[in-house]
Design a protein around this motif. Structure first.
Motif, PDB file in Angstrom:
ATOM      1  N   ARG A  65      43.509  36.380  37.833  1.00 58.79           N
ATOM      2  CA  ARG A  65      42.081  36.497  38.114  1.00 58.79           C
ATOM      3  C   ARG A  65      41.841  36.340  39.613  1.00 58.79           C
TER       4      ARG A  65
ATOM      5  N   ARG B  84      31.413  37.863  38.110  1.00 58.18           N
ATOM      6  CA  ARG B  84      32.420  37.102  37.367  1.00 58.18           C
ATOM      7  C   ARG B  84      33.556  38.009  36.915  1.00 58.18           C
ATOM      8  N   ALA B  85      34.742  37.422  36.764  1.00 60.15           N
ATOM      9  CA  ALA B  85      35.939  38.208  36.439  1.00 60.15           C
ATOM     10  C   ALA B  85      36.426  37.994  35.015  1.00 60.15           C
ATOM     11  N   ASP B  86      35.594  37.404  34.132  1.00 60.88           N
ATOM     12  CA  ASP B  86      36.076  37.094  32.784  1.00 60.88           C
ATOM     13  C   ASP B  86      36.170  38.320  31.873  1.00 60.88           C
TER      14      ASP B  86
ATOM     15  N   GLY C 287      37.590  33.129  40.534  1.00 62.98           N
ATOM     16  CA  GLY C 287      37.220  33.828  39.310  1.00 62.98           C
ATOM     17  C   GLY C 287      36.100  34.824  39.487  1.00 62.98           C
ATOM     18  N   ARG C 288      36.012  35.458  40.666  1.00 62.69           N
ATOM     19  CA  ARG C 288      34.917  36.394  40.887  1.00 62.69           C
ATOM     20  C   ARG C 288      35.318  37.475  41.881  1.00 62.69           C
TER      21      ARG C 288
ATOM     22  N   THR D 256      38.145  41.073  32.745  1.00 63.76           N
ATOM     23  CA  THR D 256      39.339  41.855  33.063  1.00 63.76           C
ATOM     24  C   THR D 256      40.303  41.966  31.882  1.00 63.76           C
TER      25      THR D 256
ATOM     26  N   VAL E 135      42.959  45.913  38.959  1.00 64.62           N
ATOM     27  CA  VAL E 135      43.070  44.875  37.934  1.00 64.62           C
ATOM     28  C   VAL E 135      44.059  45.318  36.865  1.00 64.62           C
TER      29      VAL E 135
ATOM     30  N   ALA F 189      44.340  41.055  42.335  1.00 64.48           N
ATOM     31  CA  ALA F 189      43.786  39.712  42.529  1.00 64.48           C
ATOM     32  C   ALA F 189      44.788  38.746  43.143  1.00 64.48           C
TER      33      ALA F 189
END
Length: 411
Positions: free
Chosen positions: A346, A392-394, A350-351, A396, A340, A274
């Motif tokens: 992130r 969404r990347a929340d 954030g995506r 990881t 990741v 990222a």
């Protein structure tokens, strides 16, 4: 011939939106004056927007927020980089690597070997030409990709033909139709292998032939016609002297490959985390080299974001390990970024960016690792080929650093 050897702090390869935006941010910021150099094989900076004369550029740039034509946008980005203090050299081609962060070039100044503390690859993407699509027939004049067409019409003022067929039905195909009309060319039809129900809501400005592929090109010195085959076996021929193949993007990854930088099997661009870091310490990759093809504004935003990570590297931040690969399954063709770590940064906004090879009606995206579900996300709209799908990347931070690859599946 003697090869000049010199060093810089940051060497950026490619003067498109991503490279120029990164250069402007790096040259303007930092704890001390850094030497930031951009090299570009074309004679003018700006990348693809240079020959996209339609509007809409700049509206989504957080630092700009006003509409511009492609050429004006390209000029603006180049001027920003120069004003910030970056060195911008055009007509310079990278011929290879002489070390992990050492590139060999040839240009107006002759042969050079440039070593940098950080290298940023921003070489962009290109459309597959007719030969790579394995379209049979003769090799007459009058065969273009969208980029070649735009350069011929807008940069060189060439008369490309009188009657054309456009292959494709995604946004870039509409741009090809506009360019052809600007060049005084009649557009006989747009052709796509997609079925009509997958293109519902599309309002093409010319006749659209769906479920149809190009089976042959006719003509010797000049194209005289295009043979088409419908999915049910019916065939027809359209008389024309010009054909434009649009879309089907592939990253310009040759330089990365020559440097033995691992590529992601989905995007076919460098595998990155990222923070735009490749597997090679000190080498970053950014823009449409990572995901052909997003908007110029997205590429520029990535360039500015990557600049911050380059600055941290120059300040001594340790280079991370390989991290966990992220893969799309089934119709999901690729994911970017594609590595990741639970404690890693992130992605931008954030995506993650995904692409599908077929339409998916309101898909449910499921993220898993070793059979354990990490995240579920319904999509509010139909996912279409050639258009970005976001995740969404929340999730990881819930990955297991000692586990297997992370997979994303669409249901």
């Amino acid at each position: 011939m003697t090869r000049l050897t010199r060093t810089v702090d940051v060497l950026i390869v490619g003067a498109g939106p991503a490279g120029l935006a990164a250069a402007a941010r790096l040259a303007a910021e930092g704890t001390r004056r850094r030497r930031v150099e951009v090299i570009e094989r074309e004679q003018h900076p700006g990348g693809v927007p240079r020959h996209c004369h339609h509007g809409g550029f700049g509206l989504r740039d957080l630092d700009l927020r006003r509409p511009m034509s492609g050429p004006r946008y390209a000029t603006h980005l180049a001027a920003e980089a120069l004003r910030a203090g970056a060195d911008l050299r055009t007509g310079v081609t990278v011929t290879g690597w002489a070390g992990p962060r050492t590139l060999e070039t040839t240009g107006p100044a002759g042969l050079e070997r440039i070593t940098a503390r950080a290298v940023v690859l921003a070489t962009g993407a290109r459309e597959r030409p007719r030969s790579a699509r394995l379209v049979p027939g003769t090799r007459p004049a009058g065969v273009f990709t969208t980029g070649e067409l735009q350069q011929a019409v807008h940069l060189y003022g060439q008369r490309v033909g009188s009657r054309a067929v456009v292959v494709g039905a995604e946004p870039i195909a509409f741009s090809a139709v506009r360019t052809l009309r600007a060049g005084g060319v009649e557009v006989a039809a747009m052709v796509t292998d997609q079925p009509s129900h997958r293109l519902s809501g599309l309002r093409p400005p010319v006749p659209l032939l769906t479920d149809t592929t190009v089976s042959d090109l006719a003509g010797r010195s000049r194209l005289t016609g295009v043979a088409l085959r419908h999915r049910d076996g019916r065939t027809t021929t359209i008389g024309c002297d010009t054909i434009v193949f649009t879309g089907d993007w592939i990253p310009d990854h040759e330089l990365a490959r020559r440097g033995s930088i691992p590529l992601d099997p989905g995007t076919r661009g460098p595998s990155v985390d990222a923070a735009f870091r490749t597997a090679e310490p000190g080498v970053f990759a950014v823009g449409n080299l990572l995901h052909g093809v997003e908007s110029a504004s997205t590429a520029a935003e990535e360039g500015r974001c990557a600049a911050g990570r380059v600055e941290r590297h120059l300040a001594g931040e340790a280079w991370p390990g390989p991290g966990l690969p992220v893969r799309g399954e089934g119709p999901l063709r690729w994911v970017a970024p594609n590595r990741v770590a639970p404690d890693g940064p992130r992605p931008l906004r954030g995506r993650f960016i995904l692409r599908t090879s077929e339409p998916l009606a309101l898909p449910l995206l499921v993220v898993s690792q070793d059979g354990r579900v990490l995240h579920r996300q319904p999509s509010p709209r139909t996912a279409l080929p050639g258009r970005a799908l976001h995740l969404r990347a929340d999730w990881t931070g819930r990955t297991d650093p000692g586990g297997g690859p992370v997979t994303i599946t669409a249901y």
